[in-house]
Design a protein around this motif. Structure first.
Motif, PDB file in Angstrom:
ATOM      1  N   LYS A  43       1.014  -1.248  -0.080  1.00  0.00           N
ATOM      2  CA  LYS A  43       0.085  -0.052   0.035  1.00  0.00           C
ATOM      3  C   LYS A  43       0.771   1.302   0.114  1.00  0.00           C
ATOM      4  O   LYS A  43       2.171   1.020   0.168  1.00  0.00           O
ATOM      5  CB  LYS A  43      -0.775   0.062   1.131  1.00  0.00           C
ATOM      6  N   PRO A  44       0.434   2.398  -0.286  1.00  0.00           N
ATOM      7  CA  PRO A  44       1.197   3.582  -0.099  1.00  0.00           C
ATOM      8  C   PRO A  44       1.982   3.619   1.048  1.00  0.00           C
ATOM      9  O   PRO A  44       1.732   3.457   2.148  1.00  0.00           O
ATOM     10  CB  PRO A  44       0.377   4.616  -0.451  1.00  0.00           C
ATOM     11  N   ALA A  45       3.500   4.048   0.673  1.00  0.00           N
ATOM     12  CA  ALA A  45       4.066   4.284   1.952  1.00  0.00           C
ATOM     13  C   ALA A  45       4.179   5.711   2.393  1.00  0.00           C
ATOM     14  O   ALA A  45       4.564   6.516   1.481  1.00  0.00           O
ATOM     15  CB  ALA A  45       5.436   3.586   1.821  1.00  0.00           C
ATOM     16  N   LEU A  46       4.428   5.878   3.611  1.00  0.00           N
ATOM     17  CA  LEU A  46       4.853   7.348   4.092  1.00  0.00           C
ATOM     18  C   LEU A  46       6.368   7.369   4.642  1.00  0.00           C
ATOM     19  O   LEU A  46       6.723   6.691   5.313  1.00  0.00           O
ATOM     20  CB  LEU A  46       3.846   7.825   5.188  1.00  0.00           C
ATOM     21  N   LEU A  47       7.044   8.271   4.099  1.00  0.00           N
ATOM     22  CA  LEU A  47       8.483   8.515   4.467  1.00  0.00           C
ATOM     23  C   LEU A  47       8.673   9.894   5.113  1.00  0.00           C
ATOM     24  O   LEU A  47       7.911  10.751   4.576  1.00  0.00           O
ATOM     25  CB  LEU A  47       9.343   8.334   3.403  1.00  0.00           C
ATOM     26  N   ILE A  48       9.336   9.996   6.283  1.00  0.00           N
ATOM     27  CA  ILE A  48       9.523  11.180   7.053  1.00  0.00           C
ATOM     28  C   ILE A  48      11.112  11.428   6.961  1.00  0.00           C
ATOM     29  O   ILE A  48      11.939  10.601   7.528  1.00  0.00           O
ATOM     30  CB  ILE A  48       8.857  10.997   8.599  1.00  0.00           C
ATOM     31  N   PHE A  49      11.339  12.602   6.552  1.00  0.00           N
ATOM     32  CA  PHE A  49      12.644  13.157   6.364  1.00  0.00           C
ATOM     33  C   PHE A  49      12.898  14.259   7.338  1.00  0.00           C
ATOM     34  O   PHE A  49      12.181  14.518   7.898  1.00  0.00           O
ATOM     35  CB  PHE A  49      13.063  13.666   4.956  1.00  0.00           C
ATOM     36  N   ASP A  50      14.149  14.404   7.729  1.00  0.00           N
ATOM     37  CA  ASP A  50      14.675  15.443   8.458  1.00  0.00           C
ATOM     38  C   ASP A  50      16.117  15.903   8.121  1.00  0.00           C
ATOM     39  O   ASP A  50      16.836  15.512   7.550  1.00  0.00           O
ATOM     40  CB  ASP A  50      14.603  15.095  10.103  1.00  0.00           C
ATOM     41  N   ILE A  62       4.470   7.893  -1.143  1.00  0.00           N
ATOM     42  CA  ILE A  62       4.741   7.054  -2.404  1.00  0.00           C
ATOM     43  C   ILE A  62       4.204   5.826  -2.783  1.00  0.00           C
ATOM     44  O   ILE A  62       3.576   5.119  -1.700  1.00  0.00           O
ATOM     45  CB  ILE A  62       6.227   6.965  -2.622  1.00  0.00           C
ATOM     46  N   SER A  63       3.944   5.548  -3.739  1.00  0.00           N
ATOM     47  CA  SER A  63       3.667   4.087  -4.305  1.00  0.00           C
ATOM     48  C   SER A  63       4.143   3.454  -5.085  1.00  0.00           C
ATOM     49  O   SER A  63       5.230   4.030  -5.844  1.00  0.00           O
ATOM     50  CB  SER A  63       2.006   4.369  -4.755  1.00  0.00           C
ATOM     51  N   ASN A  64       3.991   2.268  -5.501  1.00  0.00           N
ATOM     52  CA  ASN A  64       4.717   1.563  -6.594  1.00  0.00           C
ATOM     53  C   ASN A  64       4.899   2.181  -7.931  1.00  0.00           C
ATOM     54  O   ASN A  64       5.930   2.357  -8.626  1.00  0.00           O
ATOM     55  CB  ASN A  64       4.320   0.249  -6.791  1.00  0.00           C
ATOM     56  N   GLU A  65       3.636   2.975  -8.267  1.00  0.00           N
ATOM     57  CA  GLU A  65       3.294   3.419  -9.656  1.00  0.00           C
ATOM     58  C   GLU A  65       4.412   4.693  -9.681  1.00  0.00           C
ATOM     59  O   GLU A  65       4.684   4.982 -10.999  1.00  0.00           O
ATOM     60  CB  GLU A  65       1.931   3.906  -9.981  1.00  0.00           C
ATOM     61  N   ASN A  66       4.474   5.621  -8.736  1.00  0.00           N
ATOM     62  CA  ASN A  66       5.225   6.822  -8.899  1.00  0.00           C
ATOM     63  C   ASN A  66       6.852   6.869  -8.439  1.00  0.00           C
ATOM     64  O   ASN A  66       7.505   7.729  -8.368  1.00  0.00           O
ATOM     65  CB  ASN A  66       4.424   7.783  -8.134  1.00  0.00           C
ATOM     66  N   ILE A  67       7.289   5.654  -8.537  1.00  0.00           N
ATOM     67  CA  ILE A  67       8.734   5.714  -8.206  1.00  0.00           C
ATOM     68  C   ILE A  67       9.502   5.537  -9.644  1.00  0.00           C
ATOM     69  O   ILE A  67       9.074   4.562 -10.281  1.00  0.00           O
ATOM     70  CB  ILE A  67       9.141   4.193  -7.638  1.00  0.00           C
ATOM     71  N   GLN A  68      10.078   6.366 -10.027  1.00  0.00           N
ATOM     72  CA  GLN A  68      10.718   6.771 -11.102  1.00  0.00           C
ATOM     73  C   GLN A  68      12.270   6.204 -11.101  1.00  0.00           C
ATOM     74  O   GLN A  68      13.075   6.886 -10.365  1.00  0.00           O
ATOM     75  CB  GLN A  68      10.575   8.002 -11.731  1.00  0.00           C
ATOM     76  N   ASN A  69      12.615   5.490 -11.792  1.00  0.00           N
ATOM     77  CA  ASN A  69      14.235   4.923 -12.037  1.00  0.00           C
ATOM     78  C   ASN A  69      14.912   4.590 -10.964  1.00  0.00           C
ATOM     79  O   ASN A  69      15.964   5.026 -10.433  1.00  0.00           O
ATOM     80  CB  ASN A  69      14.898   6.062 -12.741  1.00  0.00           C
ATOM     81  N   ASN A  70      14.048   3.805 -10.040  1.00  0.00           N
ATOM     82  CA  ASN A  70      14.404   3.430  -8.567  1.00  0.00           C
ATOM     83  C   ASN A  70      14.817   4.757  -7.625  1.00  0.00           C
ATOM     84  O   ASN A  70      15.532   4.448  -6.652  1.00  0.00           O
ATOM     85  CB  ASN A  70      15.458   2.559  -8.903  1.00  0.00           C
ATOM     86  N   ARG A  71      14.331   5.829  -8.066  1.00  0.00           N
ATOM     87  CA  ARG A  71      14.606   6.977  -7.216  1.00  0.00           C
ATOM     88  C   ARG A  71      12.997   7.449  -6.573  1.00  0.00           C
ATOM     89  O   ARG A  71      12.246   7.513  -7.308  1.00  0.00           O
ATOM     90  CB  ARG A  71      15.369   7.942  -7.817  1.00  0.00           C
ATOM     91  N   ILE A  72      13.232   7.979  -5.368  1.00  0.00           N
ATOM     92  CA  ILE A  72      12.243   8.772  -4.859  1.00  0.00           C
ATOM     93  C   ILE A  72      12.796  10.010  -4.230  1.00  0.00           C
ATOM     94  O   ILE A  72      13.985  10.232  -3.675  1.00  0.00           O
ATOM     95  CB  ILE A  72      11.477   8.092  -3.318  1.00  0.00           C
ATOM     96  N   SER A  73      12.029  11.399  -4.462  1.00  0.00           N
ATOM     97  CA  SER A  73      12.444  12.631  -4.319  1.00  0.00           C
ATOM     98  C   SER A  73      11.630  13.443  -3.419  1.00  0.00           C
ATOM     99  O   SER A  73      10.288  13.513  -3.883  1.00  0.00           O
ATOM    100  CB  SER A  73      13.188  13.170  -5.519  1.00  0.00           C
ATOM    101  N   LEU A  74      12.007  14.301  -2.773  1.00  0.00           N
ATOM    102  CA  LEU A  74      11.037  14.997  -1.876  1.00  0.00           C
ATOM    103  C   LEU A  74      11.624  16.471  -2.177  1.00  0.00           C
ATOM    104  O   LEU A  74      12.732  16.910  -1.849  1.00  0.00           O
ATOM    105  CB  LEU A  74      11.176  14.878  -0.396  1.00  0.00           C
TER     106      LEU A  74
END
Length: 274
Positions: free
Chosen positions: A166-173, A195-207
């Motif tokens: 299911k969509p995952a929530l990441l928390i940055f600091d 994030i979800s599986n569908e919106n991960i581009q080129n194995n990278r997630i960005s905030l």
């Protein structure tokens, strides 16, 4: 036996078998989600759900320890555990911080775009698996060495593999450096990314944090953790034999620990002064 000492023993016994539940709220009684509540310098704690509810088991904790809640944008809350356990209501109300934000003017010719950190995504380094509950509450951080004025534009994580249920929530600091370890946050709010599986581009997630006005002129740390309702698997890439770099990690408000000779693939896009 002296009545005074009998009461102390009874209180201590009650504390040693107690589980505390409550809510973490703003002064306006709005719930604070994904807030960590824990024991200072201990790997014991809890995380609030979307309604601000928390539960923390203090069965093995000494009553003299300090219970704390730290949420970006709010004044830190801390209290002696025995005093908190004795309260009838365990709801915690956080006071919003007063922020003095100085306007910063950027002269484009004086700044250049750069990226700091690790980008390798080919090798599994660390991460999260919802079947391994002990690691769900782990927070990872990297150190960025810096002695120039810079603004953080994006925080990136390179993934080696990911399978979300299911969509995952990441928390940055973003934290300053104290004695070569992560210190206090320099951000005025909690940095979250769903994030979800569908919106991960080129194995990278960005905030994108370009609108957060995060300026630094010294060493700093970038940290990331996952929400406690995470379901699935998410593994970060990293450099295992990078002997000049280190991985920093902790559970809840436990002491930060350092593993030398490696670094997870966390990196930042910045504008740095020439």
């Amino acid at each position: 036996m002296n009545l005074k000492y009998l009461l102390i023993i009874l209180i201590a016994g009650k504390l040693s078998s107690q589980k505390i539940s409550g809510k973490i709220l703003t002064e306006k009684k709005e719930p604070v989600s994904d807030a960590r509540i824990g024991i200072s310098n201990e790997d014991i704690g809890g995380i609030t759900d979307k309604d601000g509810n928390y539960s923390i088991d203090i069965s093995t904790v000494e009553s003299s320890k300090i219970l704390k809640v730290v949420v970006n944008g709010y004044e830190p809350f801390q209290i002696k555990l025995s005093d908190f356990a004795a309260l009838k209501n365990h709801s915690i109300f956080l006071k919003e911080k007063s922020m003095n934000i100085e306007e910063v003017h950027i002269i484009p010719k004086k700044y250049v775009a750069k990226n700091f950190g690790t980008k390798n995504s080919k090798r599994v380094y660390c991460g999260y698996n919802s079947e391994d509950v002990n690691k769900i509450f782990q927070e990872y951080a990297i150190k960025v060495r810096n002695n120039k004025k810079l603004k953080i534009k994006k925080i990136n994580v390179e993934l080696s593999s990911v399978a979300l249920e299911k969509p995952a929530l990441l928390i940055f600091d973003v934290q300053n450096s104290i004695n070569d370890y992560p210190g206090t946050s320099v951000v005025n709010e909690t940095l979250k990314l769903t994030i979800s599986n569908e919106n991960i581009q080129n194995n990278r997630i960005s905030l994108d944090v370009s609108d957060k006005n995060i300026w630094l002129n010294e060493d700093f740390f970038i940290s990331v953790r996952i929400s406690e309702d995470f379901k699935g698997k998410m593994y970060f890439g990293g450099n295992i034999f990078a002997f000049s770099k280190s991985t920093y990690f902790r559970n809840y408000f436990g002491e930060w620990k350092k593993y030398s000779s490696g670094e997870p693939s966390i990196n930042v896009d910045v504008l740095v002064e020439k």
